[in-house]
Design an enzyme around this catalytic site. Structure first.
Site, mmCIF file in Angstrom:
data_model
loop_
_atom_site.group_PDB
_atom_site.id
_atom_site.type_symbol
_atom_site.label_atom_id
_atom_site.label_comp_id
_atom_site.label_asym_id
_atom_site.label_seq_id
_atom_site.Cartn_x
_atom_site.Cartn_y
_atom_site.Cartn_z
ATOM 1 C CE LYS A 196 -21.103 -18.436 -8.092
ATOM 2 N NZ LYS A 196 -22.284 -17.768 -7.874
ATOM 3 C CE LYS A 209 -22.930 -21.019 -10.144
ATOM 4 N NZ LYS A 209 -24.194 -20.332 -9.842
ATOM 5 C CG ASP A 268 -24.609 -16.569 -10.938
ATOM 6 O OD1 ASP A 268 -24.404 -15.584 -10.963
ATOM 7 O OD2 ASP A 268 -24.045 -17.380 -10.117
#
Length: 222
Positions: free
Chosen positions: A182, A153, A91
């Site tokens: 996400k 995300k 990430d």
């Protein structure tokens, strides 16, 4: 939606600055017991955690975190190093200043370079929605879509706010079909988790859903 189905979409997360190996090991145990999608942990623990879980659980880590303003070369090294140590998922945080300047091509190029450095592993792109306008979020949906990254995300969980239903719905309306979503930061109830999933989130970055599962287990209701 059954609890096990929600847990299967959770990146069970511990990114506190004070995190110790004993705490990381405990969330790995939780992740394996409750069949979460992954555990998301600091990069310094990836190798140890990978050896500990022995392939029974995906290991996710963060790079350029939480501010996003490291150089592209540094982020690429961090991504490559994480994968070499056993990370299954990475990430990253975008350069938010570039977003404020409208440097969309530079952001797209950086994400693409980091995706290449991930050597085929999943890349999720954190854009820190609480610091952005809707127009900036929409532009970043295109950047992520064009970059080859796997996920967009919402948040690091370290800024002034986390995921919102509105942002996940906006993502779902503007990312390419191959980009998953996400939601992360502040997800504290099963009701909220289920709504994020219904709106289009494929992953949830949270530690609280496992805590809820433990509480229900203790009560004999799970």
């Amino acid at each position: 939606m059954e609890l096990k189905d929600i847990l299967a979409k959770c990146d069970h997360t511990l990114l506190a600055q004070t995190a110790t190996w004993e705490e990381i090991k405990a969330i790995c145990d939780d992740g394996m017991k409750y069949s979460t999608a992954s555990v998301c942990i600091p990069a310094s623990f990836v190798k140890q955690a990978k050896e500990y879980v022995g392939g029974r659980l995906a290991i996710c880590t963060v790079i350029g975190f939480p501010n996003g303003y490291a150089t592209t070369r540094a982020k690429c090294f961090m991504a490559s190093d994480a994968v070499d140590n056993g990370a299954d998922e990475v990430d990253m945080v975008i350069n938010i200043g570039w977003a404020k300047e409208g440097k969309w091509d530079a952001i797209t190029s950086e994400i693409a370079a980091i995706k290449a450095a991930c050597k085929g592993k999943l890349l999720k792109v954190i854009i820190e929605t609480c610091l952005l306008t809707d127009d900036e979020k929409i532009a970043l949906c295109k950047c992520v879509s064009d970059s080859g990254a796997d996920y967009i995300k919402t948040s690091t969980g370290f800024s002034k706010a986390g995921a919102t239903f509105e942002d996940v719905a906006l993502f779902a309306a503007h990312v390419a079909p191959h980009v998953k979503i996400k939601a992360a930061g502040g997800i504290s109830s099963l009701e909220d988790a289920e709504k994020f999933i219904e709106l289009g989130a494929d992953r949830l970055g949270t530690s609280r859903i496992v805590k809820i599962a433990k509480g229900l287990e203790n009560d004999g209701t799970y």
